[in-house]
Design an enzyme around this catalytic site. Structure first.
Site, mmCIF file in Angstrom:
data_model
loop_
_atom_site.group_PDB
_atom_site.id
_atom_site.type_symbol
_atom_site.label_atom_id
_atom_site.label_comp_id
_atom_site.label_asym_id
_atom_site.label_seq_id
_atom_site.Cartn_x
_atom_site.Cartn_y
_atom_site.Cartn_z
ATOM 1 N N CYS A 1 62.239 27.086 -15.352
ATOM 2 C CA CYS A 1 60.962 27.062 -14.640
ATOM 3 C C CYS A 1 60.093 25.993 -15.285
ATOM 4 O O CYS A 1 59.784 26.078 -16.478
ATOM 5 C CB CYS A 1 60.288 28.430 -14.739
ATOM 6 S SG CYS A 1 58.625 28.512 -14.028
ATOM 7 N N CYS B 1 60.167 21.135 -10.231
ATOM 8 C CA CYS B 1 60.138 22.584 -10.067
ATOM 9 C C CYS B 1 61.538 22.978 -9.650
ATOM 10 O O CYS B 1 62.118 22.350 -8.750
ATOM 11 C CB CYS B 1 59.118 22.999 -9.002
ATOM 12 S SG CYS B 1 59.176 24.765 -8.596
#
Length: 264
Positions: free
Chosen positions: A73, A183
């Site tokens: 992440c 991302c």
């Protein structure tokens, strides 16, 4: 030999893009994955809250006796990775530096774009890492807050997804030769992103690049799994609806998996 699993954490399903690459490159390694889809996206949240949530995910993985933790992440990496890395006695890897390094190798004109959540972009972490290694490279960063909800709701192929991606990326079109998908959710939108940016723009999947570093750390700390083990059991956990998570995961990983619900 160390047959303990590698732990992966993410705000939702995005980190599965990293897991997919790890299974391809290191099929003998066991995986424990926790996706916090109930509280996704992390990007718009305050730093303090992101740190709190990230530590909850880390502590859950520690109960699973993992030998390494991978921050799959970008937002969590930007906000909490250094703190967690300093606090634990097992390797902790983030996705930013591998992605930044790959972008530098890829660009031919010194024009790199970075897309990510509002927090990742606000942290300026990609520009800092890229220009630390290659000061002459120009970096254009763009927050794309609508991308994660599209992926988490499994609407990657919808017409609205195409419009959102087209509208969001318009400021970068024609201005860069390399685009970092900052991302881990974004590779699930890769076909649309590539279509919008054009075939000449190289897309960098920061999560996939991270797997090479995982392999290096496994060797360095001598914690590789059993190379001769053919059937490896993985465990996947989500804080949200396990059926939706399972549907997305099965498509992306190209295999049926069992997903367990967990409350943190």
């Amino acid at each position: 030999m160390d047959t303990r699993p590698i732990g992966f954490l993410d705000s939702g399903v995005g980190g599965l893009t990293v897991v997919c690459e790890l299974i391809r490159q290191l099929p003998h390694e066991k995986i424990v994955y926790i996706g916090d889809s109930a509280r996704a996206p992390y990007g718009p949240r305050p730093k303090k809250q992101i740190k709190e949530y990230t530590w909850e995910l880390v502590n859950f993985l520690l109960t699973q006796n993992v030998k390494m933790i991978v921050f799959a992440c970008n937002t969590a990496t930007a906000v909490a990775w250094e703190e967690v890395k300093a606090a634990l006695d097992i390797p902790v890897l983030g996705v930013v530096l591998p992605g930044a390094s790959a972008a530098i190798k890829s660009t031919t004109k010194g024009q790199v774009g970075v897309i990510g959540t509002p927090m990742t972009v606000a942290s300026d972490i990609y520009r800092k890492k890229i220009q630390l290694l290659a000061p002459s490279v120009q970096v254009r960063s763009l927050a794309c807050p609508k991308f994660v909800p599209i992926v988490e709701s499994n609407e990657m192929c919808s017409s609205i997804a195409k419009k959102i991606v087209y509208d969001s990326l318009a400021p970068l079109v024609g201005k860069i030769d390399t685009l970092v998908l900052g991302c881990t959710h974004y590779p699930l939108l890769r076909p649309i992103i590539q279509n919008v940016m054009g075939p000449s723009v190289k897309l960098i999947d920061s999560g996939a690049e991270c797997v090479r570093d995982i392999s290096v750390l496994l060797n360095y700390f001598d914690i590789n799994g059993n190379y001769h083990q053919k059937a490896v059991e993985h465990r996947f956990f989500t804080t949200a609806n396990s059926e939706i998570f399972q549907e997305i995961a099965s498509i992306w990983l190209k295999q049926k998996i069992n997903v367990e619900h967990v409350t943190l």
